[in-house]
Design a protein around this motif. Structure first.
Motif, PDB file in Angstrom:
ATOM      1  N   UNK A 122      -2.578 -11.327 -10.778  1.00 17.65           N
ATOM      2  CA  UNK A 122      -2.656  -9.935 -10.321  1.00 17.65           C
ATOM      3  C   UNK A 122      -2.383  -9.813  -8.830  1.00 17.65           C
ATOM      4  N   UNK A 123      -2.366 -10.922  -8.125  1.00 15.69           N
ATOM      5  CA  UNK A 123      -2.119 -10.903  -6.680  1.00 15.69           C
ATOM      6  C   UNK A 123      -0.610 -10.867  -6.419  1.00 15.69           C
ATOM      7  N   UNK A 124      -0.251 -10.331  -5.280  1.00 16.08           N
ATOM      8  CA  UNK A 124       1.134 -10.358  -4.847  1.00 16.08           C
ATOM      9  C   UNK A 124       1.964  -9.212  -5.388  1.00 16.08           C
TER      10      UNK A 124
ATOM     11  N   UNK B 112     -14.300  -1.367   0.738  1.00 14.57           N
ATOM     12  CA  UNK B 112     -13.261  -1.467   1.769  1.00 14.57           C
ATOM     13  C   UNK B 112     -11.887  -1.254   1.149  1.00 14.57           C
ATOM     14  N   UNK B 113     -11.625  -1.917   0.009  1.00 14.07           N
ATOM     15  CA  UNK B 113     -10.331  -1.780  -0.664  1.00 14.07           C
ATOM     16  C   UNK B 113     -10.116  -0.339  -1.126  1.00 14.07           C
TER      17      UNK B 113
ATOM     18  N   UNK C  26      -6.301  -5.560  -7.746  1.00 15.81           N
ATOM     19  CA  UNK C  26      -5.133  -6.320  -7.278  1.00 15.81           C
ATOM     20  C   UNK C  26      -5.167  -6.541  -5.768  1.00 15.81           C
ATOM     21  N   UNK C  27      -5.620  -5.549  -5.027  1.00 17.50           N
ATOM     22  CA  UNK C  27      -5.743  -5.706  -3.582  1.00 17.50           C
ATOM     23  C   UNK C  27      -6.763  -6.780  -3.230  1.00 17.50           C
ATOM     24  N   UNK C  28      -7.886  -6.770  -3.936  1.00 21.32           N
ATOM     25  CA  UNK C  28      -8.911  -7.782  -3.680  1.00 21.32           C
ATOM     26  C   UNK C  28      -8.435  -9.168  -4.121  1.00 21.32           C
TER      27      UNK C  28
ATOM     28  N   UNK D 135       0.828  -1.195   0.000  1.00 15.67           N
ATOM     29  CA  UNK D 135       0.000   0.000   0.000  1.00 15.67           C
ATOM     30  C   UNK D 135       0.868   1.252   0.000  1.00 15.67           C
ATOM     31  N   UNK D 136       2.180   1.104   0.181  1.00  8.37           N
ATOM     32  CA  UNK D 136       3.051   2.266   0.258  1.00  8.37           C
ATOM     33  C   UNK D 136       3.546   2.717  -1.118  1.00  8.37           C
ATOM     34  N   UNK D 137       2.944   2.230  -2.175  1.00  7.14           N
ATOM     35  CA  UNK D 137       3.334   2.651  -3.520  1.00  7.14           C
ATOM     36  C   UNK D 137       2.950   4.108  -3.721  1.00  7.14           C
TER      37      UNK D 137
END
Length: 185
Positions: A167-169, A47-48, A95-97, A4-6
């Motif tokens: 898309x995950x990770x 939420x995301x 991607x977060x989901x 999330x720090x991107x």
């Protein structure tokens, strides 16, 4: 889990992804697939959005819904295209989901799971996705009819789930963006 720090979406050093028609269709279908995997998919999307700090881009569920309706396969599509900031936000939300649902995506794609259990999971996904598609999409469109056709639907759904898993990770945002911007079908 997605970092999330991107840099923020409005950062000029970020690639500006303006999606064409096919990419918009695919992005929305990927979001629909996530909703069919998660019973509270709509709430998870909100939420995301909040978790990633995109309240200024999508201040509420209606604005998020309006951006997703740029898919020309929708029952009531919106004209025009998404702004690069909105596109990037949707990609990061997806991607977060996908990252959160990765264990389930892995189970669907795993060859080590018992075949009957895997078949049950795919059947459940197929039914949920079919219900969402019938509810939200223009059923007269050929692409939608292929998604609802029993024999043609399975490879398409498998491709959607595989794309979500990729898309995950770490690096998932870049992989998804590249996939969406790839002109080949």
């Amino acid at each position: 889990m997605t970092d999330v720090s991107v840099p923020a979406v409005s950062d000029p050093s970020q690639p500006e992804a303006v999606l064409g028609r096919r990419a918009l269709e695919r992005l929305d279908l990927l979001l629909l697939t996530l909703e069919s995997l998660d019973l509270n998919g709509g709430e998870s999307t909100l939420w995301a959005t909040r978790q990633l700090g995109f309240e200024t881009v999508f201040p509420n569920r209606v604005e998020l819904w309006k951006r997703r309706c740029h898919n020309p396969l929708r029952r009531s599509p919106r004209r025009g295209s998404l702004a690069a900031v909105e596109t990037e936000a949707l990609i990061r939300i997806l991607c977060t989901m996908a990252d959160r649902l990765y264990p389930f995506l892995h189970q669907l794609l795993s060859s080590r799971e018992p075949a009957e259990l895997t078949d049950q999971r795919w059947a459940l996904l197929n039914q949920r996705l079919k219900d969402l598609i019938e509810e939200r999409m223009n059923l007269r469109r050929g692409a939608i009819q292929r998604l609802l056709d029993g024999q043609q639907a399975m490879p398409l759904q498998r491709q959607l789930v595989l794309t979500l898993a990729l898309a995950a990770g770490p690096g998932g945002v870049d992989r998804l963006r590249a996939s969406l911007l790839d002109p080949t079908p």
